[in-house]
Design an enzyme around this catalytic site. Structure first.
Site, PDB file in Angstrom:
ATOM      1  N   ASP A 197      -1.582  10.973  -4.487  1.00 40.51           N
ATOM      2  CA  ASP A 197      -2.288  12.153  -5.059  1.00 40.51           C
ATOM      3  C   ASP A 197      -2.965  13.127  -4.323  1.00 40.51           C
ATOM      4  O   ASP A 197      -3.377  12.616  -3.312  1.00 40.51           O
ATOM      5  CB  ASP A 197      -3.056  11.622  -6.340  1.00 40.51           C
ATOM      6  CG  ASP A 197      -4.281  11.074  -5.753  1.00 40.51           C
ATOM      7  OD1 ASP A 197      -4.520  10.173  -4.958  1.00 40.51           O
ATOM      8  OD2 ASP A 197      -5.487  11.617  -6.038  1.00 40.51           O
TER       9      ASP A 197
ATOM     10  N   ASP B  48      -4.012   4.930   6.493  1.00 41.20           N
ATOM     11  CA  ASP B  48      -4.638   6.024   7.286  1.00 41.20           C
ATOM     12  C   ASP B  48      -5.533   5.531   8.426  1.00 41.20           C
ATOM     13  O   ASP B  48      -5.142   5.463   9.608  1.00 41.20           O
ATOM     14  CB  ASP B  48      -4.917   7.137   6.215  1.00 41.20           C
ATOM     15  CG  ASP B  48      -5.420   8.412   6.981  1.00 41.20           C
ATOM     16  OD1 ASP B  48      -5.138   8.613   8.060  1.00 41.20           O
ATOM     17  OD2 ASP B  48      -6.245   8.981   6.014  1.00 41.20           O
ATOM     18  N   THR B  49      -6.904   5.863   8.088  1.00 35.57           N
ATOM     19  CA  THR B  49      -7.875   5.014   9.025  1.00 35.57           C
ATOM     20  C   THR B  49      -7.670   3.714   9.211  1.00 35.57           C
ATOM     21  O   THR B  49      -8.026   3.177  10.286  1.00 35.57           O
ATOM     22  CB  THR B  49      -9.215   5.438   8.775  1.00 35.57           C
ATOM     23  OG1 THR B  49      -9.698   4.610   7.593  1.00 35.57           O
ATOM     24  CG2 THR B  49      -9.494   6.939   8.323  1.00 35.57           C
TER      25      THR B  49
ATOM     26  N   GLU C   3       0.987  -1.270  -0.011  1.00 36.03           N
ATOM     27  CA  GLU C   3       0.029  -0.024  -0.016  1.00 36.03           C
ATOM     28  C   GLU C   3       0.819   1.378  -0.007  1.00 36.03           C
ATOM     29  O   GLU C   3       1.830   1.330   0.443  1.00 36.03           O
ATOM     30  CB  GLU C   3      -0.842   0.068   1.268  1.00 36.03           C
ATOM     31  CG  GLU C   3      -2.217  -0.223   1.168  1.00 36.03           C
ATOM     32  CD  GLU C   3      -2.979   0.841   0.370  1.00 36.03           C
ATOM     33  OE1 GLU C   3      -2.526   1.444  -0.217  1.00 36.03           O
ATOM     34  OE2 GLU C   3      -4.457   0.752   0.698  1.00 36.03           O
ATOM     35  N   ASP C   4       0.454   2.201  -0.444  1.00 35.20           N
ATOM     36  CA  ASP C   4       0.895   3.641  -0.292  1.00 35.20           C
ATOM     37  C   ASP C   4       0.915   4.025   1.064  1.00 35.20           C
ATOM     38  O   ASP C   4       1.926   4.350   1.751  1.00 35.20           O
ATOM     39  CB  ASP C   4       0.298   4.940  -1.302  1.00 35.20           C
ATOM     40  CG  ASP C   4      -1.114   4.836  -1.142  1.00 35.20           C
ATOM     41  OD1 ASP C   4      -1.888   4.096  -0.433  1.00 35.20           O
ATOM     42  OD2 ASP C   4      -1.804   5.646  -1.801  1.00 35.20           O
TER      43      ASP C   4
ATOM     44  N   LYS D 281       0.526   6.205   8.811  1.00 39.90           N
ATOM     45  CA  LYS D 281       0.147   7.489   9.361  1.00 39.90           C
ATOM     46  C   LYS D 281      -0.825   7.277  10.501  1.00 39.90           C
ATOM     47  O   LYS D 281      -2.019   6.811  10.509  1.00 39.90           O
ATOM     48  CB  LYS D 281      -0.490   8.171   8.268  1.00 39.90           C
ATOM     49  CG  LYS D 281      -0.909   9.597   8.527  1.00 39.90           C
ATOM     50  CD  LYS D 281      -1.188  10.652   7.485  1.00 39.90           C
ATOM     51  CE  LYS D 281      -2.793  10.540   6.997  1.00 39.90           C
ATOM     52  NZ  LYS D 281      -2.826  11.257   5.801  1.00 39.90           N
TER      53      LYS D 281
END
Ligand code: IMP
Ligand code: MG
Length: 173
Positions: free
Chosen positions: A155, A99-100, A95-96, A127
């Site tokens: 992006d 987050d959640t 994955e890049d 993150k």
């Protein structure tokens, strides 16, 4: 929007070589398939697989969320599923950014049902601030507390994926 470099292209490449060594050590001689999560991970994936000293099978998935906010509903589906079988193989999801944690936890759950030997998560960026689902990133490139970042595949409104480094995006004063 203002953008400020927070991780240089050189620092990313150095970290990817370390990650590649670690993954190669962990899976040497084992059946491995690496799964690129489109679109964000495509540049990271291309560099990561070339840093491996082994020859995994490779495949791609793309997920979409219903509704506007990206994955905020937690209702995620495939707009492109895998083509290869993962049964009796070790899987690394690439994955890049996590987050959640919603999209990666959905994807792991779906792949888990297909009978792999194991599933590990590899993300360029881990993150933390907005994490809602406790996801363990097994191979994390860089840990960030917060911020919205672009570049190196990531992006904002489909732009900036081509930058070699990672930039934090902030609204102009
Ligand atoms: P999740 O919230 O962990 O489900 O992350 C879902 C997706 O949101 C990621 O795969 C990215 O595509 C996107 N995303 C999350 N944070 C950022 C960011 O800082 N920049 C760009 N995309 C992001
Ligand atoms: Mg993504």
């Amino acid at each position: 929007m203002k953008k400020k470099e927070i991780i240089s292209g050189e620092a990313i490449q150095k970290r990817i070589r370390e990650m590649g060594n670690e993954i190669s050590r962990d899976f040497q001689g084992k059946p491995l398939i690496t799964v690129c999560v489109l679109k964000g991970a495509f540049i990271f994936y291309a560099d990561l697989i070339r840093s491996l000293s082994m020859d995994p099978e490779m495949d791609f998935v793309r997920m979409s969320s219903y509704g506007q906010q990206t994955f905020s509903s937690g209702k995620v589906h495939f707009s492109k599923d895998m083509e290869l079988s993962i049964k009796d193989k070790h899987v690394i999801i690439v994955e890049d950014i996590v987050d959640t944690g919603k999209s990666i936890s959905y994807l792991s759950r779906v792949l888990e049902a297909r009978g792999p030997l194991s599933i590990k998560i590899c993300a360029l960026i881990d993150k933390h601030e907005r994490r809602e689902i406790p996801v363990k990133v097994d191979y994390a490139g860089f840990v960030l507390q917060k911020g919205f970042i672009v570049g190196y595949g990531l992006d904002y409104a489909e732009k900036y994926r081509n930058l070699s480094g990672i930039y934090e995006l902030t609204p102009e004063e």
